[in-house]
Enzyme design. Structure first.
Site, mmCIF file in Angstrom:
data_model
loop_
_atom_site.group_PDB
_atom_site.id
_atom_site.type_symbol
_atom_site.label_atom_id
_atom_site.label_comp_id
_atom_site.label_asym_id
_atom_site.label_seq_id
_atom_site.Cartn_x
_atom_site.Cartn_y
_atom_site.Cartn_z
ATOM 1 N N CYS A 256 0.867 -1.178 0.000
ATOM 2 C CA CYS A 256 0.000 0.000 0.000
ATOM 3 C C CYS A 256 0.900 1.223 0.000
ATOM 4 O O CYS A 256 1.570 1.511 0.997
ATOM 5 C CB CYS A 256 -0.917 0.018 1.220
ATOM 6 S SG CYS A 256 -1.917 1.545 1.320
ATOM 7 N N MET B 249 -4.475 5.080 -5.445
ATOM 8 C CA MET B 249 -3.581 4.299 -4.606
ATOM 9 C C MET B 249 -2.148 4.764 -4.831
ATOM 10 O O MET B 249 -1.750 5.062 -5.958
ATOM 11 C CB MET B 249 -3.693 2.811 -4.924
ATOM 12 C CG MET B 249 -5.118 2.260 -4.838
ATOM 13 S SD MET B 249 -6.123 2.614 -6.308
ATOM 14 C CE MET B 249 -5.520 1.344 -7.414
#
Length: 396
Positions: free
Chosen positions: A104, A318
């Site tokens: 992430c 993201m």
């Protein structure tokens, strides 16, 4: 009937970039969860509140979106040249799985501040005032991230004036360097361009035949042109997420792209691989209104980009997909580069549903092959709550 009491585990709830998640020091986890496996997954699922057939994660710390159903485990690193190891778990919402297949990028911004505050960094490396460069080993993908964390009076500086579209309030800027972000061929899926092509052709039943750029950089990503799948590139979340047929089409495209990238062996395997690869669609610049109502002008951006995460259109972008965008934009001939106008470039600013984001990458061609030494972007991070999370004693 006797029921087990709850156990409590030291944890920190943090925002990093446009995501938030529950952070743990490895040493604080129950012994059975200090190793990868069923016990660790079961614990994290219970912490987040999954699987929840209602899709709300009411009985846990999750926020029922891909951006808020996240966990992080950080430990001191024994790897030379690194301070900490960072492991990211994307937790399913309505299904009982934790996906460990990728990073992430947003929460990467919170790892350095968490490590400093958690006593995982040598105090001699933390200045009284200035910047502490935290060297992070991203264990999911085997890559190095350097987080430049601002320090004031020996403590992490969290407040500041840095504004990040997709986050309501300003905070302190945390520049991130993703070193050697592309897969060199020894990881899952092969080289940076797993097929050896900058542009491939996908033949997706029920969708059509169209070009795609398949890249392993930051996170495995499938890029397609918005126009080729019936979109403009200015779409906001509701335009996609409120359309079950559209979501099904994107998942079908993702499955065929993953198969071509070598990430899965059969199309059915995509059901157990929700976090990666990502699928994104790009287009040349255009004016639009962001989800907050803020105008985004075509003159202020190089291209439009939208990305899917865990089966839904992401509310912003993201961080790992931003690395993929920056990397692909730096390589002439990819769909991302062409959407940005083509040619050589080291930096792009792209429009996403919540606004804009600037990301850079250093790419060079050697003996016909492209390599990327690093990608750079800025995020911010902030502690939202710290203390203990509690779970039933039989959760492991």
């Amino acid at each position: 009937m006797n029921h087990p009491a709850q156990i409590r585990i030291p944890a920190t709830y943090m925002r990093g970039g446009t995501s938030k998640g529950v952070f743990f020091r490895l040493q604080d986890l129950p012994e059975a969860a200090r190793q990868p496996g069923a016990a660790r997954d079961a614990l994290l699922l219970r912490v987040i509140g999954s699987p929840d057939p209602y899709g709300k994660q009411i009985d846990g710390m999750g926020g029922a979106t891909s951006s808020t159903s996240k966990t992080v485990i950080v430990s001191s690193s024994s790897r030379p040249g690194h301070d900490v190891d960072y492991l990211f778990g994307q937790v399913g919402i309505d299904k009982a799985f934790v996906d460990w297949s990728g990073n992430c990028g947003n929460l990467s911004a919170a790892v350095g501040p968490f490590a400093i505050a958690g006593g995982l960094i040598d105090p001699a490396r933390i200045p009284a005032d200035g910047v502490c460069a935290v060297r992070i080993w991203q264990a999911n993908i085997g890559k190095t991230i350097v987080a430049h964390v601002p320090i004031v009076n020996g403590q992490v500086q969290e407040t500041g004036g840095f504004e990040l579209d997709g986050v309501t309030f300003p905070a302190a800027e945390v520049p991130l360097e993703f070193l050697d972000p592309a897969d060199e061929g020894d990881g899952d899926g092969g080289a940076m361009f797993p097929t050896g092509q900058l542009v491939d052709t996908l033949d997706v039943p029920g969708v059509g035949v169209f070009p795609a750029t398949l890249i392993n950089a930051g996170i495995p990503t499938i890029f397609v042109n918005a126009a080729d799948i019936g979109y403009s590139g200015t779409e906001l979340q509701d335009a996609i997420n409120a359309d079950p047929a559209a979501l099904a089409r994107f998942e079908t495209i993702r499955a065929h792209g993953a198969l071509k990238m070598g990430l899965i062996k059969t199309l059915d395997d995509i059901a157990s691989r929700q976090h990666t690869p990502k699928i994104a669609f790009v287009a040349p610049p255009a004016d639009y209104l962001s989800s907050s109502g803020k105008p985004v002008r075509a003159a202020d951006i190089d291209l439009l980009a939208r990305a899917m995460s865990m089966g839904k259109l992401h509310h912003a972008m993201m961080g790992t997909a931003a690395v993929a965008i920056g990397t692909a934009a730096a390589i002439p001939g990819t769909l991302v580069n062409l959407a940005a106008g083509g040619g050589k470039r080291r930096m792009v600013r792209f429009g996403h549903p919540s606004g804009t984001l600037r990301v850079g990458a250093e790419a060079r061609q050697e003996d016909g092959a492209w390599t990327v030494t690093k990608a750079v972007m800025s995020r911010s991070a902030r502690v939202l709550m710290e203390g203990w999370v509690r779970v039933p004693g039989d959760a492991l």
